[in-house]
Design a protein around this motif. Structure first.
Motif, PDB file in Angstrom:
ATOM      1  N   ALA A   1       5.243  -3.536   1.709  1.00  0.00           N
ATOM      2  CA  ALA A   1       6.033  -2.451   2.291  1.00  0.00           C
ATOM      3  C   ALA A   1       7.527  -2.742   2.201  1.00  0.00           C
ATOM      4  CB  ALA A   1       5.629  -2.229   3.748  1.00  0.00           C
ATOM      5  N   ASN A   2       7.944  -3.411   1.133  1.00  0.00           N
ATOM      6  CA  ASN A   2       9.371  -3.655   0.963  1.00  0.00           C
ATOM      7  C   ASN A   2      10.128  -2.363   0.675  1.00  0.00           C
ATOM      8  OD1 ASN A   2       9.210  -6.445   1.347  1.00  0.00           O
ATOM      9  ND2 ASN A   2       8.662  -6.788  -0.801  1.00  0.00           N
ATOM     10  N   SER A   3       9.398  -1.358   0.219  1.00  0.00           N
ATOM     11  CA  SER A   3       9.976  -0.038   0.002  1.00  0.00           C
ATOM     12  C   SER A   3       8.888   0.990   0.253  1.00  0.00           C
ATOM     13  CB  SER A   3      10.510   0.096  -1.424  1.00  0.00           C
ATOM     14  OG  SER A   3       9.446   0.085  -2.358  1.00  0.00           O
ATOM     15  N   THR A   4       9.317   2.221   0.487  1.00  0.00           N
ATOM     16  CA  THR A   4       8.356   3.300   0.693  1.00  0.00           C
ATOM     17  C   THR A   4       7.486   3.504  -0.542  1.00  0.00           C
ATOM     18  OG1 THR A   4       9.974   4.375   2.139  1.00  0.00           O
ATOM     19  CG2 THR A   4       8.121   5.706   1.392  1.00  0.00           C
ATOM     20  N   GLU A   5       8.087   3.368  -1.725  1.00  0.00           N
ATOM     21  CA  GLU A   5       7.347   3.523  -2.969  1.00  0.00           C
ATOM     22  C   GLU A   5       6.256   2.463  -3.093  1.00  0.00           C
ATOM     23  OE1 GLU A   5       8.137   3.253  -7.797  1.00  0.00           O
ATOM     24  OE2 GLU A   5       9.818   3.191  -6.385  1.00  0.00           O
ATOM     25  N   GLN A   6       6.594   1.216  -2.758  1.00  0.00           N
ATOM     26  CA  GLN A   6       5.610   0.132  -2.837  1.00  0.00           C
ATOM     27  C   GLN A   6       4.462   0.377  -1.864  1.00  0.00           C
ATOM     28  OE1 GLN A   6       6.698  -3.756  -1.189  1.00  0.00           O
ATOM     29  NE2 GLN A   6       6.094  -4.702  -3.133  1.00  0.00           N
TER      30      GLN A   6
ATOM     31  N   ILE B   1       2.132   3.124  -3.271  1.00  0.00           N
ATOM     32  CA  ILE B   1       1.271   2.610  -4.344  1.00  0.00           C
ATOM     33  C   ILE B   1       0.098   1.831  -3.748  1.00  0.00           C
ATOM     34  CG2 ILE B   1       1.169   0.988  -6.289  1.00  0.00           C
ATOM     35  CD1 ILE B   1       4.073   1.755  -6.903  1.00  0.00           C
ATOM     36  N   TYR B   2       0.364   1.044  -2.741  1.00  0.00           N
ATOM     37  CA  TYR B   2      -0.679   0.250  -2.096  1.00  0.00           C
ATOM     38  C   TYR B   2      -1.729   1.152  -1.453  1.00  0.00           C
ATOM     39  CZ  TYR B   2      -2.917  -2.969   1.190  1.00  0.00           C
ATOM     40  OH  TYR B   2      -3.825  -3.699   1.897  1.00  0.00           O
ATOM     41  N   VAL B   3      -1.281   2.178  -0.710  1.00  0.00           N
ATOM     42  CA  VAL B   3      -2.215   3.094  -0.042  1.00  0.00           C
ATOM     43  C   VAL B   3      -3.088   3.817  -1.059  1.00  0.00           C
ATOM     44  CG1 VAL B   3      -2.392   5.208   1.337  1.00  0.00           C
ATOM     45  CG2 VAL B   3      -0.774   3.425   1.997  1.00  0.00           C
ATOM     46  N   LEU B   4      -2.485   4.343  -2.113  1.00  0.00           N
ATOM     47  CA  LEU B   4      -3.249   5.082  -3.116  1.00  0.00           C
ATOM     48  C   LEU B   4      -4.242   4.185  -3.842  1.00  0.00           C
ATOM     49  CD1 LEU B   4      -0.396   7.300  -4.607  1.00  0.00           C
ATOM     50  CD2 LEU B   4      -2.243   8.023  -3.089  1.00  0.00           C
ATOM     51  N   SER B   5      -3.857   2.934  -4.079  1.00  0.00           N
ATOM     52  CA  SER B   5      -4.778   2.010  -4.748  1.00  0.00           C
ATOM     53  C   SER B   5      -5.962   1.655  -3.854  1.00  0.00           C
ATOM     54  CB  SER B   5      -4.038   0.734  -5.159  1.00  0.00           C
ATOM     55  OG  SER B   5      -3.619   0.001  -4.015  1.00  0.00           O
ATOM     56  N   LYS B   6      -5.742   1.569  -2.555  1.00  0.00           N
ATOM     57  CA  LYS B   6      -6.829   1.238  -1.632  1.00  0.00           C
ATOM     58  C   LYS B   6      -7.826   2.385  -1.488  1.00  0.00           C
ATOM     59  CE  LYS B   6      -6.083  -2.968  -0.230  1.00  0.00           C
ATOM     60  NZ  LYS B   6      -7.124  -4.016  -0.356  1.00  0.00           N
ATOM     61  N   PHE B   7      -7.338   3.615  -1.565  1.00  0.00           N
ATOM     62  CA  PHE B   7      -8.211   4.763  -1.408  1.00  0.00           C
ATOM     63  C   PHE B   7      -8.906   5.130  -2.713  1.00  0.00           C
ATOM     64  CE2 PHE B   7      -5.821   5.957   2.513  1.00  0.00           C
ATOM     65  CZ  PHE B   7      -6.927   6.044   3.336  1.00  0.00           C
TER      66      PHE B   7
ATOM     67  N   MET C   1       4.169  11.183  -5.172  1.00  0.00           N
ATOM     68  CA  MET C   1       3.262  10.067  -4.929  1.00  0.00           C
ATOM     69  C   MET C   1       3.325   9.638  -3.461  1.00  0.00           C
ATOM     70  SD  MET C   1       3.410   6.237  -6.567  1.00  0.00           S
ATOM     71  CE  MET C   1       5.019   5.977  -5.811  1.00  0.00           C
ATOM     72  N   ILE C   2       4.533   9.567  -2.925  1.00  0.00           N
ATOM     73  CA  ILE C   2       4.710   9.172  -1.524  1.00  0.00           C
ATOM     74  C   ILE C   2       4.059  10.192  -0.594  1.00  0.00           C
ATOM     75  CG2 ILE C   2       6.430   8.850   0.298  1.00  0.00           C
ATOM     76  CD1 ILE C   2       8.297   7.716  -1.911  1.00  0.00           C
ATOM     77  N   GLU C   3       4.236  11.471  -0.892  1.00  0.00           N
ATOM     78  CA  GLU C   3       3.644  12.515  -0.054  1.00  0.00           C
ATOM     79  C   GLU C   3       2.119  12.468  -0.100  1.00  0.00           C
ATOM     80  OE1 GLU C   3       4.821  14.644   2.168  1.00  0.00           O
ATOM     81  OE2 GLU C   3       6.720  13.580   1.920  1.00  0.00           O
ATOM     82  N   ARG C   4       1.551  12.182  -1.278  1.00  0.00           N
ATOM     83  CA  ARG C   4       0.090  12.072  -1.381  1.00  0.00           C
ATOM     84  C   ARG C   4      -0.430  10.898  -0.550  1.00  0.00           C
ATOM     85  NH1 ARG C   4      -1.749  10.615  -6.135  1.00  0.00           N
ATOM     86  NH2 ARG C   4       0.240  10.368  -7.229  1.00  0.00           N
ATOM     87  N   ALA C   5       0.314   9.782  -0.576  1.00  0.00           N
ATOM     88  CA  ALA C   5      -0.076   8.619   0.240  1.00  0.00           C
ATOM     89  C   ALA C   5       0.023   8.944   1.725  1.00  0.00           C
ATOM     90  CB  ALA C   5       0.813   7.427  -0.106  1.00  0.00           C
ATOM     91  N   TYR C   6       1.079   9.634   2.103  1.00  0.00           N
ATOM     92  CA  TYR C   6       1.246  10.013   3.507  1.00  0.00           C
ATOM     93  C   TYR C   6       0.150  10.973   3.955  1.00  0.00           C
ATOM     94  CZ  TYR C   6       5.856   7.848   4.097  1.00  0.00           C
ATOM     95  OH  TYR C   6       6.885   6.952   4.226  1.00  0.00           O
ATOM     96  N   ASP C   7      -0.197  11.922   3.092  1.00  0.00           N
ATOM     97  CA  ASP C   7      -1.258  12.870   3.447  1.00  0.00           C
ATOM     98  C   ASP C   7      -2.600  12.155   3.637  1.00  0.00           C
ATOM     99  OD1 ASP C   7       0.431  15.023   3.433  1.00  0.00           O
ATOM    100  OD2 ASP C   7      -0.005  15.610   1.362  1.00  0.00           O
ATOM    101  N   LEU C   8      -2.862  11.138   2.818  1.00  0.00           N
ATOM    102  CA  LEU C   8      -4.094  10.363   2.987  1.00  0.00           C
ATOM    103  C   LEU C   8      -4.122   9.675   4.344  1.00  0.00           C
ATOM    104  CD1 LEU C   8      -4.510   8.713  -0.546  1.00  0.00           C
ATOM    105  CD2 LEU C   8      -6.042  10.383   0.513  1.00  0.00           C
TER     106      LEU C   8
END
Length: 493
Positions: free
Chosen positions: A255-260, A263-269, A370-377
């Protein structure tokens, strides 16, 4: 003679004709004027607010509907100095001359600070005058305060505010190193009612303020703070950014950045069911705010259902539970001040545990999507949290509209609150710590987080010369002290 009579008759006839024509012309002109006046009146009626200054653009419609008090109309039109005397009754709103946001002393200070006509050192003198005044010390809440503390929602900042309220106004709040009460059964939590308090020599419930971690339990909290009148408050946050904050704070996921983080959230799901198991490090497995607020969590096992959601919503709508919003913290403090009738200085704050990694950084549209998709998840993963978060936002907006019907007034009040926060930040700066030790201590009460605050008061009350090495030593000292206090209490009986 005949000629003269004929000429006389013609003169009379000409005169009559001229008068008749003049009358007809006058009538026609009058009709046209009346028609023009009516048209102008109709056009003015439809556009009468278009040419008004910004201040009167809101004041006049509210005055016409009788939804604004005289004092508020004066403030809204202060730039043009309009004073209106009316005979008809005016509907009195919540805002009048006596319920403005700032006290007279703070208003003068804020104005001077805004105009840069006062230095930080001078502001510190003014704050000290207010803090030690009898009117400030005796300005107590209108009821006992119960804060349902949630994780990663700005609750540490709320805690510092409530601790300062307790110390500034001679109120009792628990002092204990056992600050995480949320995972304990009711029987064990009752033991925690027998704690030291912020007033030396006074131990155990009832307290005036409860602000430690606790899962909602009505009878327990009523026993802890009987003067609460069955009212409580908590603070909620968008579950997407709340989890991101946990990752950054505990350093338990990228979580060093919102983008990172995205990416982590989307990869886990990706390619798996949305389950908590094995997704996060154990330190990142936050309890849901809804579980704490609804009282459905027991040892981190939550029993959530649509019925419990309806029960929480009913408590919110009835006014029993006030929900603040992390992302709208300044507005939340204005509503909290009204809920408990707090002094304006009490709800001034400086943020705790802020993370600088999430400053506003421009990202391109692809990354933003990408960030919005992770947040929605994350929001889908926490439906109950997201539901009460939306509810809290809606009701916060309504409460602000009730308190400040005029948008200009609401915006000005928010500006004043931000200015007061800025004054407090500079007044409590360590560069000015050579003024008075009392004011330094007042600032320190507001700066310490929950654990550090409890540790400081714990050491003061036990007169410890050296700090114990760990929490276990603290607890042994605490148990020993409480045992001695109970013995003294038994002797006094």
């Amino acid at each position: 003679m005949k000629i003269n009579l004929t000429r006389g008759r013609w003169l009379v006839i000409e005169t009559v004709i001229i008068l008749v024509i003049a009358a007809l012309i006058y009538s026609v002109i009058a009709v046209f004027i009346a028609h023009d006046v009516q048209n102008n009146a109709e056009s003015i009626d439809h556009t009468k607010f278009e040419a008004l200054p910004p201040q009167l653009d809101e004041v006049v419609p509210a005055w016409e509907k009788q939804t604004i008090a005289v004092g508020e109309a004066k403030r809204g039109s202060s730039d043009i100095h309009i004073v209106q005397n009316v005979s008809q009754p005016i509907v009195q709103t919540k805002i009048d001359e006596s319920s403005s946001y700032l006290t007279l002393e703070l208003e003068k200070l804020v104005r001077a600070w805004e105009k840069s006509t006062i230095t930080a050192e001078e502001a510190k003198h003014e704050i000290w005058k207010i803090v030690r005044s009898k009117s400030y010390i005796e300005h107590r809440p209108n009821r006992g305060i119960v804060f349902i503390k949630t994780h990663k929602t700005g609750s540490s900042t709320v805690n510092s505010i409530l601790h300062s309220v307790a110390i500034s106004h001679n109120l009792t709040t628990p002092v204990t190193l056992i600050i995480h009460h949320d995972a304990r059964p009711i029987e064990q939590r009752k033991i925690l009612m027998e704690r030291m308090t912020s007033i030396p020599g006074v131990t155990g419930a009832p307290y005036d303020i409860w602000c430690n971690h606790v899962v909602f339990h009505e009878s327990l909290l009523t026993e802890a703070v009987p003067t609460s009148e069955g009212k409580y408050f908590s603070i909620v946050r968008d579950p997407a950014t709340r989890m991101r904050s946990a990752c950054a704070f505990y350093k338990c996921c990228p979580a060093n950045s919102t983008e990172q983080y995205a990416i982590y959230v989307l990869s886990k799901f990706k390619g798996r069911k949305r389950k908590k198991e094995n997704m996060w490090d154990k330190y990142c497995r936050l309890d849901q705010s809804f579980s704490v607020i609804s009282g459905t969590m027991d040892r981190h096992n939550s029993t959530q259902s649509p019925e419990t959601l309806k029960a929480v919503q009913a408590r919110v709508y009835s006014g029993e539970l006030l929900l603040l919003v992390t992302e709208r913290f300044t507005e939340s403090m204005l509503v909290l001040r009204d809920f408990y009738n707090l002094h304006p200085l009490d709800v001034a704050y400086s943020a705790k545990k802020s993370n600088k990694n999430f400053a506003n950084v421009k990202v391109n549209e692809t990354k933003l999507d990408m960030i919005e998709r992770a947040y929605d998840l994350m929001r889908d993963w926490n439906p109950f949290d997201f539901s009460i978060y939306n509810l809290a936002n809606d009701l916060l907006t309504r409460k602000l509209e009730d308190l400040y019907p005029l948008a200009s007034t609401k915006n000005r009040v928010k500006e004043e609150a931000e200015l007061l926060n800025d004054i407090l930040y500079h007044v409590c700066s360590h560069d000015l710590y050579n003024f008075t030790s009392q004011l330094n201590l007042w600032c320190l009460e507001r700066e310490l987080d929950n654990y550090e605050w409890n540790k400081m008061h714990f050491k003061q009350q036990l007169n410890l010369k050296s700090e114990p090495k760990n929490k276990f030593q603290f607890r042994r000292f605490e148990d020993r002290y409480l045992k001695s206090q109970r013995a003294l209490h038994q002797k006094s009986k």
